[in-house]
Design an enzyme around this catalytic site. Structure first.
Site, PDB file in Angstrom:
ATOM      1  N   HIS A   5      41.972  38.290  41.746  1.00  0.00           N
ATOM      2  CA  HIS A   5      40.441  37.806  41.442  1.00  0.00           C
ATOM      3  C   HIS A   5      39.909  37.990  39.988  1.00  0.00           C
ATOM      4  CE1 HIS A   5      36.311  37.273  42.314  1.00  0.00           C
ATOM      5  NE2 HIS A   5      36.041  38.160  41.785  1.00  0.00           N
ATOM      6  N   CYS A   6      40.594  38.535  39.251  1.00  0.00           N
ATOM      7  CA  CYS A   6      40.396  38.862  37.831  1.00  0.00           C
ATOM      8  C   CYS A   6      40.611  38.102  36.871  1.00  0.00           C
ATOM      9  CB  CYS A   6      40.355  40.476  37.451  1.00  0.00           C
ATOM     10  SG  CYS A   6      39.391  41.686  38.477  1.00  0.00           S
TER      11      CYS A   6
END
Length: 436
Positions: free
Chosen positions: A269-270
């Site tokens: 996600h990052c």
């Protein structure tokens, strides 16, 4: 009793909104510290599983939630009116990008609207979702103050970036240092005190904007360096030089160098998402984020690079990709987890299918692909055997899970396209090997 006193006496009730990869470990960390925890989620299936003591995040272990389910100090619900019962409310909701690579803050905005309807005097609200600097103050605060309550008078507001790393065994939510920053000094100090009840090290920054920016810097640092080694892989590959050996050689230097490793693209996600949050905010200030944009361009190009290497390798064997069967090993974005968020494996599958090949995948941690907004791949993981492995014209190694026996795979596959460098140590192989 004031929230300051409740925190000091460890009697505060903590509400966690969003019980996913960030929220669930955080909920258990506060629970184990002795605090009462209420979890909130729109996914009713998660609520049911938590009530039964079942854990839907496999990398955390089957018993991760059993202790909470058996206690009256933990409850999970989809009833957001119960937010009024919480002394602190922590948002752990997604912050994705839209199709034009601009921030999608709809989850933050919608959740904040819900909180605003149930906000009461004395509560502390904290955002953990990664976002651009100014989100807590410019986006959340006006929504919360629609309640008629005022920050630093009736309620408190802070930002504390998540630092979860699924699959990591040498650190966890409790031991990873926690940054916090408030919209004012009181909010910051309350957030620091709250997290200090459960986390070993809490670092108070001077503002929410500092904490928001620090999180972006952490992820941009990784994105840029991964892009660098991905570019080195392409260049050195064209020169006939092994990039993995080059990295190992450079890593012998005890200072001034940190090893990063190439791959088929970025996942999680990052790293694929967060840098573009700063790009968006920078454009508002008339600034150009050259490193961020270039790193994103290089990293997004890697799946296509791998597919090009696959096509050339099949051509060398006299096979057209349009008449080939291809197996992708690994759907997770990193080894030994069931997390497929933003995984480049989806891109690999779709690019190869677009060329007319039949594509399957195997992942010991992901039996069925999760639903995503961007991808439609829905085939289940195949059963891996000598017969099935040998039936594919090519095998693409996308994720280097420990569960894979690379010697066995090298023995029974016909052609292997290795994006992770795992075949470098294999001495004997029946397959043709291509580094990508």
């Amino acid at each position: 009793m004031s929230i300051q006193e409740l925190i000091k006496k460890r009697e505060a009730t903590v509400g966690i909104v969003g019980l996913g990869y960030v929220g669930l470990p955080l909920a258990r960390t506060f629970f184990r510290a002795g605090l009462k925890v209420m979890g909130f989620d729109v996914d009713e299936q998660k609520i049911v599983q938590l009530a039964e003591g079942k854990n839907y995040l496999k990398h955390l272990g089957a018993d991760f939630t059993k202790e909470m389910a058996a206690s009256e100090r933990f409850s999970a619900t989809g009833d957001f009116s119960k937010l009024k019962q919480c002394d602190a409310i922590i948002l752990c909701v997604p912050t994705p990008l839209n199709r034009t690579l601009n921030p999608d803050l709809s989850f933050v905005e919608d959740t904040t609207e819900i909180i605003s309807k149930h906000l009461r005097a004395g509560q502390l609200v904290v955002l953990e979702s990664t976002t651009y600097p100014g989100t807590t103050r410019e986006v959340m605060l006006p929504i919360l103050e629609k309640s008629g309550l005022k920050v630093n008078k009736d309620f408190y507001l802070a930002y504390s970036p998540e630092r979860e790393d699924p699959g990591r065994v040498d650190a966890n939510t409790k031991t990873i240092p926690k940054l916090v920053g408030g919209l004012d000094s009181t909010s910051g100090e309350l957030a620091r005190a709250l997290y200090a009840t459960a986390i070993d090290t809490v670092v108070l920054t001077s503002s929410a904007e500092i904490a928001e920016s620090a999180k972006l810097l952490e992820n941009i640092y990784r994105s840029v360096n991964i892009a660098l080694v991905n570019e080195m892989k392409v260049i050195l590959g064209a020169l006939g030089i092994d990039v993995w050996e080059v990295i190992d050689a450079a890593a012998t230097k005890p200072f001034g160098f940190q090893a990063f490793y190439p791959g088929p693209g970025l996942g999680g996600h990052c790293i694929p998402i967060d840098p573009f949050y700063l790009s968006y905010k920078a454009r508002e200030a008339g600034q150009i984020t050259r490193f961020i944009e270039l790193a994103g361009e290089i990293n997004r190009a890697m799946p296509k690079y791998v597919v090009d290497k696959l096509v050339l390798a099949l051509n060398d064997k006299g096979k057209a990709v349009s008449r080939s069967r291809v197996l992708v090993l690994g759907l997770a974005y990193k080894p030994n987890v069931d997390d497929a968020r933003e995984s480049p494996s989806f891109e690999l599958v779709e690019h190869i299918e677009e060329l007319g090949a039949e594509v399957d995948y195997h992942d010991p941690h992901i039996p069925v692909p999760p639903k995503t907004r961007e991808h439609t791949f829905s085939k289940p993981s195949i059963e891996l055997s000598e017969a099935t492995l040998g039936s594919y014209d090519a095998v693409v190694i996308a994720t280097h899970h420990d569960a894979y026996d690379w010697n066995w795979i090298a023995k029974h596959a016909q052609l292997i396209v290795d994006t992770r460098g795992v075949m470098r140590s294999i001495k004997s192989t029946g397959a043709d090997l291509v580094s990508a």
